[in-house]
Design an enzyme around this catalytic site. Structure first.
Site, short mmCIF file in Angstrom:
data_model
loop_
_atom_site.label_atom_id
_atom_site.label_comp_id
_atom_site.label_asym_id
_atom_site.label_seq_id
_atom_site.Cartn_x
_atom_site.Cartn_y
_atom_site.Cartn_z
N ARG A 124 125.52 6.52 82.87
CA ARG A 124 125.38 7.97 82.89
C ARG A 124 125.02 8.48 81.50
O ARG A 124 125.89 8.69 80.65
CB ARG A 124 126.69 8.61 83.36
CG ARG A 124 126.63 10.12 83.51
CD ARG A 124 128.01 10.63 83.88
NE ARG A 124 128.02 12.04 84.20
CZ ARG A 124 129.13 12.73 84.49
NH1 ARG A 124 130.30 12.13 84.47
NH2 ARG A 124 129.08 14.00 84.78
N ASP A 174 138.50 16.28 81.29
CA ASP A 174 137.28 15.99 80.54
C ASP A 174 136.46 17.26 80.41
O ASP A 174 136.97 18.36 80.60
CB ASP A 174 136.49 14.88 81.23
CG ASP A 174 136.03 15.25 82.64
OD1 ASP A 174 136.18 16.42 83.05
OD2 ASP A 174 135.50 14.36 83.34
#
EC number: 2.3.3.9
Length: 556
Positions: free
Chosen positions: A162, A444
């Site tokens: 990613r 996050d």
């Protein structure tokens, strides 16, 4: 007259000289320079297109809908995406938020029973120069079978790489006088060093694409894939990518996104918090789009999120693509025989069962202890490698369904929770960490985005608290921030004065971002361009020498 300098590159961060030499080879730098030169103008265009679309929505007051121009793509029943390789067909449980610079956790995940790993240079990672180099190097080692205590790449969980999203830039590298787009930097190095080996071992190269807002952005990625395959001598369609539908505008273009990537698609993914935050990003100044307290009123059972997941599953399966759900962020208590452990597992099981019944083909967990229980859940409630046979033809999702805000207000608990998460995320970034743990969950950039978005919006609309009818104002948020800081100082054990000062800096930065007149589109962009963040890391400090009061020197 001398030739223009094509590429400028910062030297290695301290202690990473060997990793730097492995990654920054002459061949990889030429490849990256050519990649950036080929697509840099297109990257600028899609970023301007984002601004243009947002401006049009603001000026017109319009709402998004299914695009008339691309109606033929949606109405054509014949096209399908190219089937994915065998290793992608059964990925019930991936590990999410796996920052590859964390070597110990990366090796643990490689050795886990998960079917896939979201190797994350984006939401769960802080993109310091150190972290990017270390993370790419660790992927290199995994693919080249250099970790002695990890399985070979052909037998390990499949790597879903990613790269950073389009809003991020790499400050430590310039091509033709411009900082390099973050995703091209990550993608370029990963493909150059690992793409062919992953393909030859039938283990990739596979990617997650973050924060895609339109089919035009999917078209750009497809062109990047085609260019890269040609350059590296790979067959067309070797690269596969799952697009994260984490923006309300892209929810109206799912079929078009699949169509643009149909030779390279590994499906679509849905996740709750970035997607919810995008409503504030695009419509937060409109009273009709006031998003209530996420801790109490926002979950996948609400109409706007359930419709989004249902439409994603229906769209993917109609076109022969995989549909994946979000990440279980809950952390399991250590004592497996305890009541808290059973309660946490029951909570994750209930929420993930909703996704399985909606037809998803897989989802992510953070806690490695959740892998096997969630794989068993799939085995009990689904059949086969995936659920692509679940076509959901019974379903009709309208624009109104996708844009229907849930009812509810704001609680004092929810406001303070959002403040705490926002501050702690900024503090984590100032430490060079991309995620942190708070109240039994991993947090996050996705949870930080929704947290600071809600506080900004509640101030903007002067929303009343359910608890005592106080109005959410700048003054109240400042007062509650002081309360939250008192609580955080109790649970955070400072070892140095610097650590305490860093938390105070994070609180000041949080207050600044939630009070801005115009909504900052991405918290990570704000942090990545802010000198406080840049100056807190070694490669930036190297350029700050001199007497007090000197201007900071340029990074390059």
């Amino acid at each position: 007259m001398s030739d223009p300098i094509t590429m400028e590159l910062e030297p290695s961060p301290p202690g990473l000289e060997a990793e730097y030499r492995t990654i920054f080879t002459a061949g990889s730098l030429v490849f990256l320079q050519e990649l950036v030169s080929a697509f840099d103008e297109e990257v600028d265009k899609i970023l301007r297109l984002r601004i243009s679309r947002k401006t049009h929505l603001d000026l017109s007051g319009d709402l998004p809908g299914f695009c008339e121009v691309t109606a033929p793509v949606r109405s054509d029943p014949t096209w399908r995406v190219r089937p994915v390789p065998q290793r992608l067909q059964r990925r019930h449980v991936d590990v999410g938020d796996l920052a590859p610079c964390d070597t110990q956790r990366f090796i643990q995940a490689l050795s886990s029973p998960a079917q896939g790993l979201q190797v994350d240079f984006d939401d769960g990672n802080c993109p310091t120069y150190h972290n990017q180099i270390k993370g790419i190097y660790n992927v290199y080692r995994a693919v080249h079978n250099q970790f002695p205590n990890a399985p070979k790449i052909s037998q390990a969980p499949v790597l879903m790489l990613r790269p950073r999203a389009w809003n991020m830039v790499e400050h430590n590298m310039m091509v033709k006088g411009k900082e390099v787009p973050g995703p091209l930097c990550d993608f370029g190095f990963l493909m150059f060093h690992c793409g062919k080996l992953l393909f030859d071992s039938e283990s990739g190269p596979f990617f997650y694409l973050s924060k895609v807002e339109s089919y035009m952005e999917a078209r750009l990625w497809n062109n990047i894939f085609l260019w890269t395959e040609q350059k590296l001598g790979l067959p067309v369609g070797s690269i596969k990518a799952t697009v994260l539908i984490e923006n309300v505008l892209s929810a109206f273009e799912m079929e078009e996104i699949l169509y643009e990537l149909k030779d390279h698609s590994a499906g679509l993914n849905c996740g709750i918090w970035d997607y919810s935050a995008s409503f504030v990003n695009k419509f937060g100044h409109r009273g009709a789009f006031l998003l209530p307290d996420r801790s109490k009123y926002v979950n996948m059972e609400k109409l706007f999120l359930r419709s989004y997941m249902d439409l994603l599953v229906q769209t993917c399966h109609r076109r022969g693509a995989l549909a994946t759900g979000g990440m279980a962020a809950l952390l399991l208590p250590q004592d497996r025989d305890s009541a808290p452990y059973r309660a946490a597992l029951a909570n994750v099981t209930r929420l993930k069962l909703l996704e399985i019944k909606a037809g998803v083909d897989g989802f992510m967990v953070y806690d490695l202890g959740l892998i096997e229980p969630m794989q068993k859940l799939f085995q009990l409630h689904s059949q086969g490698d995936n659920q692509m046979h679940q076509l959901r033809d019974d379903l009709t999702v309208t624009p109104d369904d996708l844009l229907c805000m849930p009812a509810g207000g704001v609680t004092l608990y929810g406001l303070k929770y959002n403040i705490a998460v926002g501050i702690l995320f900024i503090d984590a970034w100032l430490k060079g960490k991309g995620h942190f743990f708070y109240r039994g969950q991993v947090e996050d950039s996705a949870t930080a985005e929704i947290s600071r978005s809600q506080v900004w919006q509640w101030i903007r609309h002067q929303t009343q608290l359910e608890d005592d009818s106080r109005v959410v104002t700048r003054g109240l948020v400042t007062e509650l921030t002081q309360e939250v800081m008192g609580e955080l100082k109790v649970v955070t054990r400072f070892h140095t004065v610097r650590e305490e000062q860093r938390l105070l800096t994070a609180a000041a930065m949080f207050l600044e971002v939630v009070q801005k007149r115009d909504f900052p589109e991405f918290l990570t962009t704000y942090l990545n361009l802010d000198h406080t963040f840049l100056s807190s890391h070694p490669q930036a400090k190297r350029h700050e020498g001199g007497a007090a009061g000197d201007l900071p020197r340029p990074k390059l």
